[in-house]
Design an enzyme around this catalytic site. Structure first.
Site, PDB file in Angstrom:
ATOM      1  CG  ASP A   1      -4.246   1.182  -2.184  1.00  0.00           C
ATOM      2  OD1 ASP A   1      -5.383   1.054  -2.679  1.00  0.00           O
ATOM      3  OD2 ASP A   1      -3.809   2.271  -1.739  1.00  0.00           O
TER       4      ASP A   1
ATOM      5  CD  GLU B   1      -0.578   4.342  -8.486  1.00  0.00           C
ATOM      6  OE1 GLU B   1      -0.424   3.264  -7.881  1.00  0.00           O
ATOM      7  OE2 GLU B   1      -0.869   5.406  -7.919  1.00  0.00           O
TER       8      GLU B   1
ATOM      9  CB  THR C   1      -0.933   0.023   1.228  1.00  0.00           C
ATOM     10  OG1 THR C   1      -0.139  -0.062   2.416  1.00  0.00           O
ATOM     11  CG2 THR C   1      -1.942  -1.108   1.202  1.00  0.00           C
TER      12      THR C   1
ATOM     13  NE  ARG D   1       3.880   7.354  -3.738  1.00  0.00           N
ATOM     14  CZ  ARG D   1       2.939   7.649  -2.854  1.00  0.00           C
ATOM     15  NH1 ARG D   1       2.137   6.705  -2.396  1.00  0.00           N
ATOM     16  NH2 ARG D   1       2.766   8.889  -2.452  1.00  0.00           N
TER      17      ARG D   1
ATOM     18  CG  HIS E   1      -2.743   5.444  -4.703  1.00  0.00           C
ATOM     19  ND1 HIS E   1      -1.518   5.560  -5.301  1.00  0.00           N
ATOM     20  CD2 HIS E   1      -2.595   5.952  -3.438  1.00  0.00           C
ATOM     21  CE1 HIS E   1      -0.676   6.139  -4.455  1.00  0.00           C
ATOM     22  NE2 HIS E   1      -1.304   6.383  -3.317  1.00  0.00           N
TER      23      HIS E   1
HETATM   24  P1  NAI Z   1       7.292   7.880   7.006  1.00  0.00           P
HETATM   25  O1  NAI Z   1       8.243   8.843   6.395  1.00  0.00           O
HETATM   26  O2  NAI Z   1       6.690   8.182   8.334  1.00  0.00           O
HETATM   27  O3  NAI Z   1       7.985   6.436   7.114  1.00  0.00           O
HETATM   28  C1  NAI Z   1       8.755   5.881   6.085  1.00  0.00           C
HETATM   29  C2  NAI Z   1       9.760   4.943   6.734  1.00  0.00           C
HETATM   30  O4  NAI Z   1      10.492   4.298   5.694  1.00  0.00           O
HETATM   31  C3  NAI Z   1      10.765   5.674   7.636  1.00  0.00           C
HETATM   32  O5  NAI Z   1      10.883   5.030   8.892  1.00  0.00           O
HETATM   33  C4  NAI Z   1      12.067   5.584   6.836  1.00  0.00           C
HETATM   34  O6  NAI Z   1      13.216   5.533   7.685  1.00  0.00           O
HETATM   35  C5  NAI Z   1      11.849   4.278   6.098  1.00  0.00           C
HETATM   36  N1  NAI Z   1      12.754   4.124   4.963  1.00  0.00           N
HETATM   37  C6  NAI Z   1      13.326   5.092   4.196  1.00  0.00           C
HETATM   38  N2  NAI Z   1      14.140   4.527   3.282  1.00  0.00           N
HETATM   39  C7  NAI Z   1      14.068   3.186   3.488  1.00  0.00           C
HETATM   40  C8  NAI Z   1      14.691   2.075   2.868  1.00  0.00           C
HETATM   41  N3  NAI Z   1      15.578   2.231   1.855  1.00  0.00           N
HETATM   42  N4  NAI Z   1      14.407   0.835   3.319  1.00  0.00           N
HETATM   43  C9  NAI Z   1      13.535   0.662   4.366  1.00  0.00           C
HETATM   44  N5  NAI Z   1      12.912   1.682   4.997  1.00  0.00           N
HETATM   45  C10 NAI Z   1      13.185   2.932   4.550  1.00  0.00           C
HETATM   46  O7  NAI Z   1       6.169   7.649   5.898  1.00  0.00           O
HETATM   47  P2  NAI Z   1       4.685   7.099   6.125  1.00  0.00           P
HETATM   48  O8  NAI Z   1       3.781   8.235   6.413  1.00  0.00           O
HETATM   49  O9  NAI Z   1       4.737   5.948   7.050  1.00  0.00           O
HETATM   50  O10 NAI Z   1       4.343   6.594   4.648  1.00  0.00           O
HETATM   51  C11 NAI Z   1       5.020   5.486   4.073  1.00  0.00           C
HETATM   52  C12 NAI Z   1       4.693   5.428   2.600  1.00  0.00           C
HETATM   53  O11 NAI Z   1       3.307   5.115   2.447  1.00  0.00           O
HETATM   54  C13 NAI Z   1       4.849   6.749   1.837  1.00  0.00           C
HETATM   55  O12 NAI Z   1       6.183   6.939   1.415  1.00  0.00           O
HETATM   56  C14 NAI Z   1       3.926   6.578   0.686  1.00  0.00           C
HETATM   57  O13 NAI Z   1       4.658   6.019  -0.395  1.00  0.00           O
HETATM   58  C15 NAI Z   1       2.909   5.555   1.153  1.00  0.00           C
HETATM   59  N6  NAI Z   1       1.557   6.093   1.261  1.00  0.00           N
HETATM   60  C16 NAI Z   1       0.545   5.468   0.570  1.00  0.00           C
HETATM   61  C17 NAI Z   1      -0.745   5.929   0.645  1.00  0.00           C
HETATM   62  C18 NAI Z   1      -1.889   5.253  -0.082  1.00  0.00           C
HETATM   63  O14 NAI Z   1      -2.987   5.816  -0.186  1.00  0.00           O
HETATM   64  N7  NAI Z   1      -1.697   4.041  -0.604  1.00  0.00           N
HETATM   65  C19 NAI Z   1      -1.078   7.129   1.421  1.00  0.00           C
HETATM   66  C20 NAI Z   1       0.043   7.669   2.165  1.00  0.00           C
HETATM   67  C21 NAI Z   1       1.307   7.178   2.068  1.00  0.00           C
END
Ligand code: NAI
Length: 340
Positions: A254, A259, A228, A230, A291
């Site tokens: 998702d 997409e 869910t 990217r 999404h």
């Molecule tokens: P966040 O920034 O709070 O957490 C992302 C985590 O990923 C952080 O702990 C970071 O250290 C970690 N990270 C960074 N690079 C990494 C790597 N190479 N390997 C492993 N972990 C790594 O972001 P949040 O709010 O938790 O969102 C996560 C993702 O969810 C977003 O980047 C976005 O792509 C996706 N998303 C999807 C939505 C949807 O409707 N399907 C809606 C909102 C976000």
């Protein structure tokens, strides 16, 4: 302040209208996505408001600058669709870092339960008065191991929910959180030991196709994959091969790498050109939502409120805490979300 709102959907408008009116911001809604062909619609506006599948590449940024558009307000957290290096010094890029981690984490669990308890099959059967249980056997989540890749806001809510089910949680994060009570392991351990793998990291050069043929090769037979986050975190061809070979027991998606021209739109009257997506959707053990994980009332409210607040802070004060900037920062800067 006038903002051109791209890729507008009916569910966006009520909250943006309300918060915009309170702060003196007028939104003009365009159904089209922002890209090189549509960027001139932004002429005469102070800023543009965009979502995940709008294109903010170098050409779009240059044209926005020529048009005197000062701000790109992302109404989402991820910003992989923005050429951040190119935007630096040309336009301000604002985002909504968090609006409801619960929305996304809960949708992830909804997909998982739907898939492993065969709810999507049972729903269709019972509407046809077919009350047979044959082939609807699922499995308990209790006692299973879930591997969580990315333990930020969403990943941690997801972990809490999984613990509520009595699952064992293993996690991998490039920047592990200290004292979060999370058991961090190497990525390979996630692949080797998890019954279920859930992706909650951003899309970066490091994470592009983090689930590919090699990764799937290390996974347990019958692994369930949840994405869910990217689309491009997963090599969809490799996933399809893994499903065909029965290595992957189920997949809940998702998001999908290609997409942008499909999701959020009604394509029901069209021939789907994307054979990989069509084949994935045809599989009985694959569930695709378009999404949708963010789409709750609470999230829409928070997105509108924060986006409006971001624009007000930028235009009135010249700076905004939710501004993204590229200064070639260190890993710690990136982790803080301030400098990319
Ligand atoms: P966040 O920034 O709070 O957490 C992302 C985590 O990923 C952080 O702990 C970071 O250290 C970690 N990270 C960074 N690079 C990494 C790597 N190479 N390997 C492993 N972990 C790594 O972001 P949040 O709010 O938790 O969102 C996560 C993702 O969810 C977003 O980047 C976005 O792509 C996706 N998303 C999807 C939505 C949807 O409707 N399907 C809606 C909102 C976000």
């Amino acid at each position: 302040m006038k903002i051109a709102f791209f890729d507008a959907k009916p569910y966006d408008k009520p909250s943006f209208e309300r918060f915009g009116a309170e702060k003196g911001i007028t939104f003009k809604y365009f159904e089209t996505k922002l890209n090189e062909d549509t960027v001139d619609l932004a002429k005469g506006f102070d800023g543009v408001c965009v979502f995940v599948n709008d294109t903010v590449n170098a050409a779009v940024i240059d044209r926005l600058q020529e048009l005197g558009v000062r701000a790109v307000a992302l109404r989402c957290a991820g910003f992989n669709n923005v050429d951040m290096k190119h935007a630096f010094g040309k336009v301000h890029v604002l985002r909504v870092p968090a609006y409801s981690p619960y929305a996304v984490a809960e949708h992830t669990i909804a997909l998982l339960l739907t898939s492993i308890r065969r709810i999507h099959k049972a729903y269709i059967r019972s509407r046809d008065f077919n009350f047979s249980l044959t082939n609807l056997t699922g499995f308990d989540l209790h006692g299973k191991t879930v591997g969580v890749i990315g333990t930020g806001r969403i990943g941690r809510v997801f972990i809490d929910i999984c613990r509520g089910f009595g699952m064992k949680v293993l996690a991998y994060d490039k920047f592990p959180a200290k004292d979060a009570g999370i058991e961090y392991v190497e990525l390979d351990t996630i692949f080797q030991q998890s019954d279920i793998i859930s992706l909650h990291c951003p899309l970066t050069d490091d994470t592009y196709h983090i689930i590919d043929e090699a990764a799937l090769g290390k996974c347990k037979q019958g692994v369930v994959l949840l994405n869910t986050s990217r689309g491009a975190l997963v090599d969809a061809e490799a996933l399809l091969a893994g499903i065909k070979s029965r290595k992957v027991g189920a997949a809940c998606l998702d998001v999908y790498e290609e997409e942008s021209d499909l999701f959020f739109e009604d394509n029901s009257g069209h021939i789907l050109e994307d054979d990989t997506l069509a084949r994935l959707i045809s599989m009985p053990n694959v569930i695709v939502t378009s999404h949708q994980a963010f789409l709750t009332e609470e999230a829409l409210e928070n997105i509108a409120e924060t986006t409006v607040q971001n624009l007000v802070e930028l235009m009135e004060g010249g700076q905004c805490p939710n501004e993204l900037c590229y200064r070639g920062g260190t890993a710690e800067d990136c982790k803080s979300g301030k400098c990319f």
